[in-house]
Design an enzyme around this catalytic site. Structure first.
Site, PDB file in Angstrom:
ATOM      1  N   ALA A   1       0.823  -1.210   0.000  1.00  0.00           N
ATOM      2  CA  ALA A   1       0.000   0.000   0.000  1.00  0.00           C
ATOM      3  C   ALA A   1       0.854   1.256   0.000  1.00  0.00           C
ATOM      4  O   ALA A   1       0.354   2.362   0.105  1.00  0.00           O
ATOM      5  CB  ALA A   1      -0.923  -0.002   1.217  1.00  0.00           C
ATOM      6  N   GLY A   2       2.186   1.092  -0.102  1.00  0.00           N
ATOM      7  CA  GLY A   2       3.063   2.262  -0.165  1.00  0.00           C
ATOM      8  C   GLY A   2       3.464   2.788   1.191  1.00  0.00           C
ATOM      9  O   GLY A   2       4.007   3.887   1.293  1.00  0.00           O
TER      10      GLY A   2
ATOM     11  N   GLY B   1       5.494   1.102   3.320  1.00  0.00           N
ATOM     12  CA  GLY B   1       6.795   0.571   3.735  1.00  0.00           C
ATOM     13  C   GLY B   1       6.731  -0.697   4.559  1.00  0.00           C
ATOM     14  O   GLY B   1       7.645  -0.997   5.340  1.00  0.00           O
TER      15      GLY B   1
ATOM     16  N   SER C   1       7.124  -3.903   3.819  1.00  0.00           N
ATOM     17  CA  SER C   1       8.175  -4.911   3.652  1.00  0.00           C
ATOM     18  C   SER C   1       9.493  -4.433   4.275  1.00  0.00           C
ATOM     19  O   SER C   1      10.206  -5.213   4.904  1.00  0.00           O
ATOM     20  CB  SER C   1       8.367  -5.269   2.173  1.00  0.00           C
ATOM     21  OG  SER C   1       8.755  -4.139   1.461  1.00  0.00           O
TER      22      SER C   1
ATOM     23  N   ASP D   1      12.772   3.453   2.124  1.00  0.00           N
ATOM     24  CA  ASP D   1      11.924   2.776   3.117  1.00  0.00           C
ATOM     25  C   ASP D   1      12.758   2.181   4.243  1.00  0.00           C
ATOM     26  O   ASP D   1      12.413   2.298   5.422  1.00  0.00           O
ATOM     27  CB  ASP D   1      11.144   1.622   2.462  1.00  0.00           C
ATOM     28  CG  ASP D   1      10.019   2.107   1.583  1.00  0.00           C
ATOM     29  OD1 ASP D   1      10.075   3.270   1.154  1.00  0.00           O
ATOM     30  OD2 ASP D   1       9.078   1.325   1.339  1.00  0.00           O
TER      31      ASP D   1
HETATM   32  O1  PMV Z   1       5.085   2.436  -2.497  1.00  0.00           O
HETATM   33  P1  PMV Z   1       6.324   2.090  -1.808  1.00  0.00           P
HETATM   34  O2  PMV Z   1       6.291   2.218  -0.332  1.00  0.00           O
HETATM   35  O3  PMV Z   1       6.816   0.774  -2.247  1.00  0.00           O
HETATM   36  O4  PMV Z   1       7.394   3.224  -2.187  1.00  0.00           O
HETATM   37  C1  PMV Z   1       7.980   3.262  -3.427  1.00  0.00           C
HETATM   38  C2  PMV Z   1       8.737   4.545  -3.557  1.00  0.00           C
HETATM   39  C3  PMV Z   1       9.401   4.659  -4.902  1.00  0.00           C
HETATM   40  O5  PMV Z   1      10.053   5.924  -4.918  1.00  0.00           O
HETATM   41  C4  PMV Z   1       8.391   4.623  -6.016  1.00  0.00           C
HETATM   42  C5  PMV Z   1      10.419   3.550  -5.127  1.00  0.00           C
HETATM   43  C6  PMV Z   1      11.631   3.627  -4.245  1.00  0.00           C
HETATM   44  O6  PMV Z   1      12.300   2.583  -4.115  1.00  0.00           O
HETATM   45  O7  PMV Z   1      11.949   4.701  -3.707  1.00  0.00           O
END
Ligand code: PMV
Length: 324
Positions: free
Chosen positions: A104-105, A107, A109, A152
């Site tokens: 879901a963005g 972090g 994992s 992350d």
């Molecule tokens: O959506 P997430 O939490 O996987 O974040 C990805 C962030 C990106 O900038 C798109 C990729 C990265 O590794 O920074």
């Protein structure tokens, strides 16, 4: 039985996702949602992974073959990395419990990777230095993300609020907070997506159209300086406008989608000061800054979604409990 419980925070990227992959800056903050991992010694002669949330369990031998469930591969990657650094692989149980929604963005994992690495090496009586904890956890993150920028894992280790640039030591932004009377909301669209695919798409698009894209990347980078000032000054109106601009830039590189734009627009129309997608896009979460007096009316329009109201600048990875 010897047992260690460690946790690490999830994060939101306030500004700069995707642009950070090509070496521009991003601003991220640790949030109140955490991943917790318990590592306990066992007599079973194997490594047993247990995820009550995912209703998954699996044992693998101490030879570290790949587990059947992909969800557990991050932990074997971490153990392989530890083994190459001289750690012995002991039989143990790994119990994973997280407040952070998956894919879901936020972090999830990275937080579980960091919490596991910290718990295992603490159980082993040889905890890693912070830079080593980062390196080893990143091995787990590569399984989940392909080419992670590292943002992350960095925030899961250090907590707080950081400006992150690939290959450089993150800059910690001290003493930032959402002032009284305002809240950060996280709205989970519930749409799962692959960060790896979105990153690859944007890398290809930006490579093919770099003479245009460079301006978008530079605009995103310029937002960071203003955003730091706005955060330090507690200027939520300015910060929110910058979020709106950043969402537009992310749309222009193709990582928004109808559902996310609908959430963003609905939030703005119902009085949010600013809203943007956060993380890889194509699904996942939207973040918004709102005034507390309209929280109820806003959340009543978002009943379809899981909404989190959370603190920012949360503390980093830590051992929460140990029998050692
Ligand atoms: O959506 P997430 O939490 O996987 O974040 C990805 C962030 C990106 O900038 C798109 C990729 C990265 O590794 O920074």
């Amino acid at each position: 039985m010897r047992r260690v419980e460690a946790s690490a925070p999830g994060k939101v990227i306030l500004f700069g996702e995707h642009f950070v992959v090509r070496g521009y800056r991003a601003l991220a903050t640790a949030i109140g949602l955490r991943a917790r991992v318990i590592v306990e010694e066992s007599r079973g002669g194997s490594i047993r992974f247990i995820s009550p949330n995912l209703k998954l369990e699996e044992s693998i031998s101490l030879n570290l073959e790949n587990p059947i469930h992909r969800e557990f591969e991050v932990y074997t990657a971490i153990l392989r990395s530890l083994k190459s650094r001289g750690y012995t692989i002991i039989p143990h149980n790994v119990i994973i419990d997280s407040d952070i929604p998956l894919s879901a963005g936020l972090g999830s994992s990275a937080s579980t990777s960091v919490a596991y690495t910290l718990a295992y090496t603490t159980l082993h009586d040889s905890p890693l230095r912070e830079d080593e904890l980062l390196e080893v956890s990143l091995e787990g993150e590569k399984i989940a993300h392909g080419k992670p920028s590292g943002i992350d894992v960095n925030i899961a280790v250090s907590g707080g609020t950081i400006v992150y640039k690939r290959g450089e030591k993150p800059i910690r932004i001290a003493d930032v907070n959402i002032p009284r009377g305002y809240s950060l909301l996280i709205i989970d669209s519930g749409i799962k997506r692959s960060t790896r695919d979105a990153v690859e798409y944007v890398l290809r698009l930006s490579g093919d159209y770099w003479s245009i894209m460079e301006y978008i990347y530079r605009a995103a980078d310029a937002i960071i300086d203003d955003a730091i000032e706005a955060l330090r000054a507690g200027d939520m109106r300015r910060l929110s406008t910058l979020m709106n601009i950043n969402h537009g830039l992310l749309s222009s590189i193709g990582v928004s989608r109808l559902e996310l734009d609908m959430i963003v627009n609905s939030l703005r129309e119902s009085g949010a000061l600013g809203a943007k997608l956060t993380g890889a896009g194509w699904g996942g979460c939207v973040i918004a800054i709102i005034e507390d007096n309209i929280i109820d009316s806003i959340t009543s329009r978002l009943l379809k979604y899981k909404v989190y109201r959370t603190l920012i600048n949360a503390s980093g990875a830590r051992v929460d409990y140990s029998t050692l």
